[in-house]
Every structure is written in structure tokens, then in C-alpha cells.
Design an enzyme around this catalytic site. Structure first.
Site, PDB file in Angstrom:
ATOM      1  N   ASP A  71      47.268  35.506  51.626  1.00 18.10           N
ATOM      2  CA  ASP A  71      46.137  36.125  50.441  1.00 18.10           C
ATOM      3  C   ASP A  71      46.668  35.205  49.399  1.00 18.10           C
ATOM      4  OD1 ASP A  71      44.071  36.770  49.538  1.00 18.10           O
ATOM      5  OD2 ASP A  71      44.184  38.238  49.468  1.00 18.10           O
ATOM      6  N   ASN A 135      44.070  46.658  51.518  1.00 19.61           N
ATOM      7  CA  ASN A 135      43.258  47.547  50.615  1.00 19.61           C
ATOM      8  C   ASN A 135      42.984  47.119  49.759  1.00 19.61           C
ATOM      9  OD1 ASN A 135      45.001  45.048  49.423  1.00 19.61           O
ATOM     10  ND2 ASN A 135      46.770  46.045  49.009  1.00 19.61           N
ATOM     11  N   PHE A 137      39.485  46.072  47.553  1.00 18.86           N
ATOM     12  CA  PHE A 137      37.526  47.136  47.323  1.00 18.86           C
ATOM     13  C   PHE A 137      37.363  46.281  45.716  1.00 18.86           C
ATOM     14  CE2 PHE A 137      41.809  48.211  44.150  1.00 18.86           C
ATOM     15  CZ  PHE A 137      41.110  48.787  43.546  1.00 18.86           C
ATOM     16  N   VAL A 138      36.234  46.652  45.401  1.00 15.37           N
ATOM     17  CA  VAL A 138      35.388  47.399  44.332  1.00 15.37           C
ATOM     18  C   VAL A 138      35.088  48.057  44.070  1.00 15.37           C
ATOM     19  CG1 VAL A 138      33.539  46.073  43.439  1.00 15.37           C
ATOM     20  CG2 VAL A 138      34.413  44.518  44.926  1.00 15.37           C
ATOM     21  N   HIS A 167      39.214  43.420  43.660  1.00 11.80           N
ATOM     22  CA  HIS A 167      40.769  43.676  44.268  1.00 11.80           C
ATOM     23  C   HIS A 167      40.254  42.811  45.075  1.00 11.80           C
ATOM     24  CE1 HIS A 167      44.487  44.913  45.849  1.00 11.80           C
ATOM     25  NE2 HIS A 167      44.737  43.607  45.426  1.00 11.80           N
ATOM     26  N   HIS A 235      48.131  38.637  41.521  1.00 15.47           N
ATOM     27  CA  HIS A 235      49.846  38.963  42.162  1.00 15.47           C
ATOM     28  C   HIS A 235      49.844  38.551  43.216  1.00 15.47           C
ATOM     29  CE1 HIS A 235      46.571  42.070  43.337  1.00 15.47           C
ATOM     30  NE2 HIS A 235      47.258  41.815  43.829  1.00 15.47           N
ATOM     31  N   SER A 269      43.964  54.828  38.024  1.00 15.60           N
ATOM     32  CA  SER A 269      44.330  53.221  38.212  1.00 15.60           C
ATOM     33  C   SER A 269      44.846  53.342  36.506  1.00 15.60           C
ATOM     34  CB  SER A 269      43.996  51.600  38.251  1.00 15.60           C
ATOM     35  OG  SER A 269      43.420  52.071  39.503  1.00 15.60           O
ATOM     36  N   HIS A 286      51.662  45.522  40.748  1.00 19.14           N
ATOM     37  CA  HIS A 286      50.726  46.001  40.881  1.00 19.14           C
ATOM     38  C   HIS A 286      49.596  46.624  41.282  1.00 19.14           C
ATOM     39  CE1 HIS A 286      51.003  45.687  45.239  1.00 19.14           C
ATOM     40  NE2 HIS A 286      49.838  44.844  45.451  1.00 19.14           N
ATOM     41  N   LYS A 364      34.806  49.601  50.656  1.00 22.13           N
ATOM     42  CA  LYS A 364      35.648  49.225  50.904  1.00 22.13           C
ATOM     43  C   LYS A 364      34.978  49.142  52.090  1.00 22.13           C
ATOM     44  CE  LYS A 364      39.347  49.810  50.969  1.00 22.13           C
ATOM     45  NZ  LYS A 364      40.803  49.669  50.577  1.00 22.13           N
TER      46      LYS A 364
END
EC number: 6.5.1.8
Length: 383
Positions: A71, A135, A137-138, A167, A235, A269, A286, A364
Site C-alpha cells: 500500500d 483499517n 476509512f473516511v 485514510h 505513512h 484521533s 501513524h 468502512k
């Protein structure tokens, strides 16, 4: 400092009270023993990955694509958004299907394309505008506690403001790049670093473009205009620095950058101003980091929670997720305490907390049942 079997050094930026699996330490030692490795910096969110630790920044004289993973360019961006009435129940039903990709030809009239300028990196049109699984997500969130007003003001953020947190990464493009390398060279180094870096850089740009597209799709669906990100750091990448290769796998650039360190869908977060130095390989954590494998989270979660319980989080937010297994795998309890991760970064003088973001709606994967109900309401309205 962990002992290493070779000349490379290992530094772990976690307090004694932070829980890190022994397998993650073992993977750090294995990476430190690779040819050409100089230094491994492990973040407080460190956990085992496929062949290499996640939550680590690794400097080497040799470029190892497997240390970045598939990724390439995965990261987190934060976009301000203005909404009149942020009611989670209503907004969750308006999120678009972010599993359905946008195609430049078939979806040419979609307004989200307005945020795209220039050519699509690598000409890779597959998967554009999709969030992916795992993992990723928006999230629609609000700014909670402002912990450093000066830095928050610099970013133009205040308590109560709304933001979209995105993310995701390079989707199939990054997977293709790593697969083509491993089929020929396995976990070995890149025989032509410049050729790898050229493709790598395209995947990094693709990931940043994808985050913009996702934010624009959601903004338009919620009745808002898209905005520029105030934070966008990836990241998973490799950086050429001081003549060496700095590999980051689940570690964000920390040399004077603003970074969002993700908690979970049921916790805040943290936006931080990062100021990490050479011992930390100029990097910060991260996210919260997994404390359970996906299999363990699935087994334990099914014994403790129902699906409906996991759709409403401890902070009152809603989760849009049509994949029941993913709901359990990504439950808040599967992750470490984000507060401990932030405390460790502060204790080691790697970052200054700016503000928290508190989830309202976390997407998700598409909930087809919700989409069907929404379509039915629209049909009734047209009668």
C-alpha cells in the site's frame, strides 16, 4: 534501545507501560540484520506485520520494497467541511458508495472530478475514489479539545469545527508494483532503485489524489463544497535522505510536519505537530496500532458484542459498514489506547498535540441495506 544482531541500531519510542508484542520486537531485530541496514526506529504503535513490523521507520544503504509493502502512499488527510446540521443519523445515510470506483469516462459528469488537475498518475484509473478495506476509512469528525491554540490557529481549526478524515492509499497500483518486484526478487533489495522509486513516486501521488477524490465525493453527497486538506501525510513510503533510504511502514514523516494520528472509530484521533529527530528516523506514529490480530478480534468480538452494538460507538458516533466480519476485526477494542501512544510521543519529545478529532460518522464499506432503504424512500417521494 533493543539489542541488534548486526551493526544496525534499534530504538523503541515507547514507555515500559506500553504493550508491544514480542513478535514485533523480533521483526525489528530481523530487519536490523538485513544487509546495509543502519537504524530501526520503532514507534509506540509498533505491531507485527507481514514480514516486517508496522509502526517503524528503517534506514538502510539498500532499498527494500517489502519494507514499504503493497500500500505505497497510504496516508491520512484532513479536510475542513462546513455543514449546517451535523446529525450523525441523517449524515450516515447520505454517505455515497465509496466501494464503487469513479471512471474518467463512465462517470465524467461526477462533480468530484473538479478536484483533479493534470493527468492521473501512472494512467491508473482502476479503483479511483474507493476507500479499500482493512483499517482504511473516511470519517466525518468534529474538532474536540484544542490542546495547542497557536498550532490550531495556524491550521485554521477551532473547537467544534467539522473535518473529513480520509485514510487510504494507492489501492491496486501499489499492490501491482510490489507484486512485480517480489515475483522476481522476493524480499530482496531493488536491483534498480531509481526504477522502483519512479513507480513508487507515482503510487504516492495516486494515493494523495485518491484521498482528494474521496473527500470531494463525500462533501458533495453531504451538501458541502470540497476543500483543500490542512494535513496530508502518507505513512507507507521510502524517502532518499542523506544518501540513504528511509523506509516508513506505518510511520508518518515527523520532521516539522503536521500529522493526524488515528485513534479508532470509537475514540478520538490526535492532530500533532511533529518534530522528530534522527534517532527516531524523523518519524512519528501513524495510529493507535493493533493489539489483537484480526482473527482474535473476530473471535473475542463475537463473544462480547452484537453487530448493532458495534454500529454505535462509545463516543456516540455511527459506523457505516456492510461487512459484519470487518466490524468485529476493526472494533475499537482491537487497538491500543491512542492516549498512551500520544503520551509516549510527547515523553520522547517527538510531537506536540494540537487538537483531538471526535468521530461522528465513520465509513468502512458500503451498507447495502441502508442504500436500499434510501433508494426506496426516494422512489416513494417521486410518486
Amino acid at each position: 534501545m533493543l539489542p541488534a544482531s548486526g551493526p544496525a541500531t534499534i530504538s523503541v519510542f515507547a514507555s515500559p507501560t506500553s504493550w508491544i508484542e514480542s513478535d514485533a520486537h523480533t521483526q525489528c531485530r530481523q530487519v536490523a540484520a538485513l544487509d546495509g541496514m543502519i537504524h530501526v526506529a520503532a514507534m509506540p504503535d509498533l505491531h507485527p506485520g507481514k514480514g516486517a513490523p508496522i509502526g517503524a521507520a528503517m534506514t538502510s544503504r539498500v532499498l527494500y520494497p517489502f519494507l514499504v509493502g503493497s500500500d505505497i502512499g497510504c496516508g491520512i488527510a484532513v479536510f475542513p467541511i462546513r455543514l449546517k446540521r451535523p446529525v450523525p443519523e441523517k449524515l450516515a445515510a447520505r454517505f455515497p458508495d465509496l466501494d464503487r470506483p469513479l471512471h474518467p469516462e463512465h462517470d465524467a459528469d461526477d462533480p468530484a472530478w473538479t478536484v483533479v488537475s493534470g493527468e492521473i498518475p501512472a494512467g491508473h484509473v482502476e479503483g479511483l475514489g474507493t476507500v479499500g478495506r482493512g483499517n482504511h476509512f473516511v470519517e466525518l469528525a468534529r474538532i474536540g479539545a484544542v490542546l495547542d491554540p497557536t498550532h490550531a490557529g495556524r491550521l485554521g481549526l477551532a473547537a467544534g469545527d467539522l473535518v473529513l478524515v480520509v485514510h487510504t492509499g494507492s489501492r491496486g497500483l501499489g499492490e501491482q508494483i510490489l507484486r512485480e518486484h517480489t515475483e522476481r526478487h522476493g524480499a530482496g533489495p531493488a536491483p534498480d532503485p531509481q526504477a522502483y522509486l519512479a513507480r513508487h513516486d507515482e503510487a504516492v501521488r495516486w494515493g494523495a489524489l485518491n484521498r482528494r477524490l474521496l473527500a470531494a465525493r463525500v462533501a458533495y453527497a453531504l451538501g458541502a463544497a470540497p476543500t483543500e486538506p490542512v494535513v496530508d501525510q502518507c505513512h507507507n513510503l521510502v524517502e532518499v535522505r542523506d544518501g540513504s533510504y528511509l523506509h516508513r511502514k506505518g510511520a508518518a514523516p515527523g520532521d516539522g510536519r503536521d500529522v493526524l494520528i488515528a485513534g479508532t472509530r470509537g475514540t478520538p484521533s490526535y492532530l500533532v505537530a511533529a518534530h522528530a529527530g534522527p534517532e527516531a528516523n524523523y518519524s512519528v506514529a501513524h495510529g493507535a496500532g493493533r493489539k489483537m490480530s484480526r482473527a482474535d478480534a473476530l473471535c473475542r468480538g463475537r463473544a462480547k458484542h452484537t453487530v448493532e452494538e458495534l454500529r454505535r460507538t462509545p463516543v456516540g458516533s455511527l459506523v457505516v459498514c456492510g461487512d459484519r466480519q470487518l466490524l468485529f476485526e476493526e472494533a475499537p477494542g482491537a487497538y491500543k489506547r491512542i492516549e498512551q501512544v500520544i503520551d509516549d510521543l510527547v515523553e520522547h519529545r517527538l510531537a506536540t498535540p494540537i487538537a483531538t478529532t471526535v468521530p461522528l460518522v465513520t465509513y468502512k464499506t458500503a451498507d447495502l441495506a441502508v442504500g436500499s432503504r434510501r433508494d426506496e424512500r426516494r422512489r416513494r417521494g417521486r410518486r
